[in-house]
Enzyme design. Structure first.
Site, PDB file in Angstrom:
ATOM      1  N   TYR A   1       3.415   6.777  10.126  1.00 61.59           N
ATOM      2  CA  TYR A   1       2.651   5.580   9.767  1.00 61.59           C
ATOM      3  C   TYR A   1       3.549   4.532   9.084  1.00 61.59           C
ATOM      4  CZ  TYR A   1      -1.504   2.871   8.529  1.00 61.59           C
ATOM      5  OH  TYR A   1      -2.446   1.876   8.444  1.00 61.59           O
TER       6      TYR A   1
ATOM      7  N   PRO B   1      -4.234  -0.017  18.698  1.00 58.70           N
ATOM      8  CA  PRO B   1      -3.951  -0.424  17.315  1.00 58.70           C
ATOM      9  C   PRO B   1      -4.232   0.656  16.262  1.00 58.70           C
ATOM     10  CG  PRO B   1      -5.840  -1.605  18.187  1.00 58.70           C
ATOM     11  CD  PRO B   1      -5.253  -0.848  19.326  1.00 58.70           C
TER      12      PRO B   1
ATOM     13  N   LYS C   1       0.965  -0.161  15.192  1.00 58.76           N
ATOM     14  CA  LYS C   1       2.356  -0.192  15.648  1.00 58.76           C
ATOM     15  C   LYS C   1       2.745  -1.436  16.432  1.00 58.76           C
ATOM     16  CE  LYS C   1       3.417   3.509  13.703  1.00 58.76           C
ATOM     17  NZ  LYS C   1       4.096   3.246  12.422  1.00 58.76           N
TER      18      LYS C   1
ATOM     19  N   HIS D   1       0.832  -1.206   0.000  1.00 55.53           N
ATOM     20  CA  HIS D   1       0.000   0.000   0.000  1.00 55.53           C
ATOM     21  C   HIS D   1       0.866   1.255   0.000  1.00 55.53           C
ATOM     22  CE1 HIS D   1      -4.071  -1.757   1.555  1.00 55.53           C
ATOM     23  NE2 HIS D   1      -3.508  -2.525   0.642  1.00 55.53           N
TER      24      HIS D   1
ATOM     25  N   TYR E   1      -9.575   4.998   7.627  1.00 51.59           N
ATOM     26  CA  TYR E   1      -9.767   5.347   9.044  1.00 51.59           C
ATOM     27  C   TYR E   1     -10.876   6.397   9.087  1.00 51.59           C
ATOM     28  CZ  TYR E   1      -5.271   3.121  10.155  1.00 51.59           C
ATOM     29  OH  TYR E   1      -4.243   2.208  10.329  1.00 51.59           O
TER      30      TYR E   1
HETATM   31  P1  FAS Z   1       2.533 -11.840  21.538  1.00 50.34           P
HETATM   32  O1  FAS Z   1       1.489 -11.577  22.582  1.00 50.34           O
HETATM   33  O2  FAS Z   1       2.151 -11.908  20.101  1.00 50.34           O
HETATM   34  O3  FAS Z   1       3.270 -13.229  21.854  1.00 50.34           O
HETATM   35  C1  FAS Z   1       3.573 -13.607  23.176  1.00 50.34           C
HETATM   36  C2  FAS Z   1       3.585 -15.124  23.223  1.00 50.34           C
HETATM   37  O4  FAS Z   1       4.023 -15.539  24.511  1.00 50.34           O
HETATM   38  C3  FAS Z   1       2.193 -15.720  23.013  1.00 50.34           C
HETATM   39  O5  FAS Z   1       2.208 -16.667  21.977  1.00 50.34           O
HETATM   40  C4  FAS Z   1       1.872 -16.359  24.346  1.00 50.34           C
HETATM   41  O6  FAS Z   1       1.122 -17.554  24.231  1.00 50.34           O
HETATM   42  C5  FAS Z   1       3.268 -16.648  24.899  1.00 50.34           C
HETATM   43  N1  FAS Z   1       3.308 -16.781  26.352  1.00 50.34           N
HETATM   44  C6  FAS Z   1       2.622 -16.082  27.280  1.00 50.34           C
HETATM   45  N2  FAS Z   1       2.901 -16.547  28.515  1.00 50.34           N
HETATM   46  C7  FAS Z   1       3.804 -17.564  28.356  1.00 50.34           C
HETATM   47  C8  FAS Z   1       4.485 -18.453  29.258  1.00 50.34           C
HETATM   48  N3  FAS Z   1       4.273 -18.405  30.561  1.00 50.34           N
HETATM   49  N4  FAS Z   1       5.349 -19.353  28.740  1.00 50.34           N
HETATM   50  C9  FAS Z   1       5.561 -19.420  27.400  1.00 50.34           C
HETATM   51  N5  FAS Z   1       4.940 -18.629  26.481  1.00 50.34           N
HETATM   52  C10 FAS Z   1       4.072 -17.717  26.985  1.00 50.34           C
HETATM   53  N6  FAS Z   1      -1.211  -4.863  16.667  1.00 50.34           N
HETATM   54  C11 FAS Z   1      -1.335  -4.177  15.521  1.00 50.34           C
HETATM   55  O7  FAS Z   1      -0.357  -3.602  15.053  1.00 50.34           O
HETATM   56  N7  FAS Z   1      -2.558  -4.115  14.873  1.00 50.34           N
HETATM   57  C12 FAS Z   1      -3.664  -4.772  15.362  1.00 50.34           C
HETATM   58  O8  FAS Z   1      -4.740  -4.697  14.774  1.00 50.34           O
HETATM   59  C13 FAS Z   1      -3.566  -5.521  16.540  1.00 50.34           C
HETATM   60  N8  FAS Z   1      -4.639  -6.224  17.020  1.00 50.34           N
HETATM   61  C14 FAS Z   1      -4.503  -6.959  18.184  1.00 50.34           C
HETATM   62  C15 FAS Z   1      -5.589  -7.709  18.710  1.00 50.34           C
HETATM   63  C16 FAS Z   1      -5.446  -8.449  19.899  1.00 50.34           C
HETATM   64  C17 FAS Z   1      -6.612  -9.259  20.432  1.00 50.34           C
HETATM   65  C18 FAS Z   1      -4.210  -8.436  20.599  1.00 50.34           C
HETATM   66  C19 FAS Z   1      -4.050  -9.185  21.905  1.00 50.34           C
HETATM   67  C20 FAS Z   1      -3.132  -7.710  20.081  1.00 50.34           C
HETATM   68  C21 FAS Z   1      -3.266  -6.977  18.868  1.00 50.34           C
HETATM   69  N9  FAS Z   1      -2.197  -6.243  18.317  1.00 50.34           N
HETATM   70  C22 FAS Z   1      -2.305  -5.534  17.166  1.00 50.34           C
HETATM   71  C23 FAS Z   1      -0.931  -6.206  18.958  1.00 50.34           C
HETATM   72  C24 FAS Z   1      -0.199  -7.482  18.603  1.00 50.34           C
HETATM   73  O9  FAS Z   1      -0.121  -7.631  17.226  1.00 50.34           O
HETATM   74  C25 FAS Z   1       1.126  -7.427  19.316  1.00 50.34           C
HETATM   75  O10 FAS Z   1       1.725  -6.154  19.204  1.00 50.34           O
HETATM   76  C26 FAS Z   1       2.091  -8.477  18.845  1.00 50.34           C
HETATM   77  O11 FAS Z   1       1.452  -9.724  18.926  1.00 50.34           O
HETATM   78  C27 FAS Z   1       3.321  -8.391  19.735  1.00 50.34           C
HETATM   79  O12 FAS Z   1       4.075  -9.524  19.545  1.00 50.34           O
HETATM   80  P2  FAS Z   1       4.815 -10.217  20.788  1.00 50.34           P
HETATM   81  O13 FAS Z   1       5.502  -9.170  21.577  1.00 50.34           O
HETATM   82  O14 FAS Z   1       5.586 -11.337  20.197  1.00 50.34           O
HETATM   83  O15 FAS Z   1       3.666 -10.733  21.763  1.00 50.34           O
HETATM   84  C1  PHB Z   2      -5.454  -4.653  10.611  1.00 50.46           C
HETATM   85  O1  PHB Z   2      -5.468  -4.872   9.386  1.00 50.46           O
HETATM   86  O2  PHB Z   2      -5.723  -5.543  11.465  1.00 50.46           O
HETATM   87  C2  PHB Z   2      -5.121  -3.274  11.111  1.00 50.46           C
HETATM   88  C3  PHB Z   2      -4.583  -2.349  10.219  1.00 50.46           C
HETATM   89  C4  PHB Z   2      -4.271  -1.069  10.679  1.00 50.46           C
HETATM   90  C5  PHB Z   2      -4.515  -0.742  12.010  1.00 50.46           C
HETATM   91  C6  PHB Z   2      -5.036  -1.685  12.899  1.00 50.46           C
HETATM   92  C7  PHB Z   2      -5.338  -2.957  12.446  1.00 50.46           C
HETATM   93  O3  PHB Z   2      -4.225   0.511  12.448  1.00 50.46           O
END
Ligand code: FAS
Ligand code: PHB
Length: 393
Positions: free
Chosen positions: A387, A295, A299, A77, A203
């Site tokens: 962004y 979100p 980031k 994009h 957005y």
């Molecule tokens: P993660 O949370 O991805 O990974 C951590 C891992 O550690 C998990 O797999 C977990 O199971 C594991 N873990 C936890 N406790 C443990 C233990 N005791 N022993 C071993 N393993 C353990 N970011 C965006 O940019 N855009 C979005 O739209 C967006 N939507 C999101 C929606 C949701 C529901 C959530 C929760 C997050 C969202 N995020 C979004 C943020 C997300 O993408 C995070 O920034 C990203 O997963 C970060 O990656 P990690 O730091 O690796 O953490």
């Molecule tokens: C997504 O595609 O999940 C998404 C993209 C941009 C955002 C948040 C979520 O700012």
């Protein structure tokens, strides 16, 4: 029952984007690691989360040798659209910054990283929760796997276990400073089998609340609605979700969204959170274990990748050149980018969402700021350069 201990250089807790990418880059530099992950492989490969990769995150994937499928299947994009007062305003990201972003779901990133890890033959234990962390001069991680307790002996521990993991919790409270803002709303997100109504992300700021149109492919839409933080998903029928999305995403030219089966829906609370410092003795915090962003700025995943970039460089300097400076400065270096991303995500969230406690004056300030930003090259450039991702590392 306890098995004999496992020995490695870096013990990694968590197989999310942070833990998996760190392990991959360390492996490419001849540094050994063991990853333990609490969940099953199907669980983490199906978790619908982030969708947007910054310019540098995509390059990190390529440099780590796992960018091929992203380059084949990712959607590149060069702009995003801000929609308010019934009009759409395109922010030409690439024209203003020379950089682009890619829509490539986090679950695809995780699949690519897991496949790369398994190809190395080095340990990645699923359904293996860390149960205790010894952060001493001889670090240990105790975990449970297949009904037995195991121990990892390592030089360093990478806490990549997300917001609710044990790594940050293992640090004495008096050794940390917490910064937090919990927003008075959440996001109701859906994944739908319907063609995205726009080629670029939209957005939308609307009197009824914020909405975001994103996608995963030409056939799969990813859409979000601002909702109450304690919203009950059962109150939202598919029809109500689509109707509200139509209302908030409408502009003078648009037609109602193409509808299709909703494959997944969920509610995510919004918060800004930072734990300082990101290093405690032999334990390093990365990604959501150290910080959370709303979100709105896309980031979260990208910040996790940025932390990996800094720490992988520091570990490589330590093991290859016995240089400790990168390890000593990891937290300060990572936090500079963390706070820039926190600011942008907080600013976009505050600009685009409806606040029940806003006075009419504050609502007008939001409208005036959107009007200024989208009618000024300087205004659009500040959105664009944040962004696509700042070059801070
Ligand atoms: P993660 O949370 O991805 O990974 C951590 C891992 O550690 C998990 O797999 C977990 O199971 C594991 N873990 C936890 N406790 C443990 C233990 N005791 N022993 C071993 N393993 C353990 N970011 C965006 O940019 N855009 C979005 O739209 C967006 N939507 C999101 C929606 C949701 C529901 C959530 C929760 C997050 C969202 N995020 C979004 C943020 C997300 O993408 C995070 O920034 C990203 O997963 C970060 O990656 P990690 O730091 O690796 O953490
Ligand atoms: C997504 O595609 O999940 C998404 C993209 C941009 C955002 C948040 C979520 O700012």
């Amino acid at each position: 029952m306890t098995d004999s201990a496992l020995r490695t250089q870096v013990g990694i807790i968590g197989a999310g984007p942070a833990g998996l990418l760190l392990a991959q880059i360390l492996h490419l530099h001849g540094i050994d690691s063991i990853i333990i992950e609490a969940q099953s492989r199907p669980h983490i490969e199906s978790r619908v989360r982030a969708g947007l990769m910054e310019h540098d995150s995509c390059q990190q994937m390529r440099d780590a040798g796992i960018g091929a499928r992203m380059d084949r299947e990712g959607l590149v994009h060069e702009g995003i659209i801000l929609r308010f007062a019934g009009h759409s305003h395109r922010i030409p990201l690439t024209e203003l910054t020379g950089r682009r972003v890619t829509v490539y779901g986090q679950q695809e990133v995780v699949k690519d990283l897991i496949a790369a890890r398994l190809a190395t033959g080095r340990p990645l234990f699923f359904e293996a929760p860390a149960i205790a962390i010894e952060n001493t001069d001889t670090p240990k991680i105790h975990f449970r796997h297949n009904g037995t307790e195991k121990t990892i002996l390592c030089d360093f521990i990478a806490g990549c276990d997300g917001f609710h993991g044990p790594s940050r919790a293992s640090i004495p409270a008096h050794r940390m400073k917490i910064f937090e803002r919990v927003y008075p709303f959440g996001w109701l997100g859906i994944l739908a089998e319907s063609p995205p109504a726009s080629h670029e992300l939209v957005y939308a700021s609307h009197p009824g609340g914020f909405a975001l149109l994103s996608m995963r492919s030409p056939r799969i839409s990813r859409l979000y609605l601002q909702c109450a933080p304690d919203e009950n998903l059962a109150d939202w029928s598919d029809a109500r979700i689509w109707d509200e999305l139509d209302t908030r995403l409408a502009d003078r030219e648009s037609t109602p969204l193409p509808r299709g089966p909703i494959l997944q829906k969920g509610i995510t609370p919004l918060r800004s959170f930072v734990a300082e410092p990101m290093r405690h003795h032999r334990l390093f915090l990365l990604g959501d274990a150290a910080h959370i962003v709303p979100p709105t700025g896309a980031k979260g995943l990208n910040l996790a990748f940025a932390d990996v970039h800094v720490l992988a460089r520091a570990f490589t300097a330590w093991y290859q050149d016995n240089e400790a400076d990168g390890l000593e400065t990891y937290s300060a270096t990572a936090l500079r980018r963390v706070w820039q991303a926190e600011r942008f995500a907080w600013w976009m969230t505050t600009l685009m969402h409806r606040f029940d406690n806003h006075s009419p004056f504050e609502a007008r300030m939001q409208e005036a700021e959107l009007d200024y930003l989208t009618s000024s090259k300087a205004g659009m450039t500040t959105i664009a350069e944040n962004y696509v991702g700042l070059r801070l590392l």
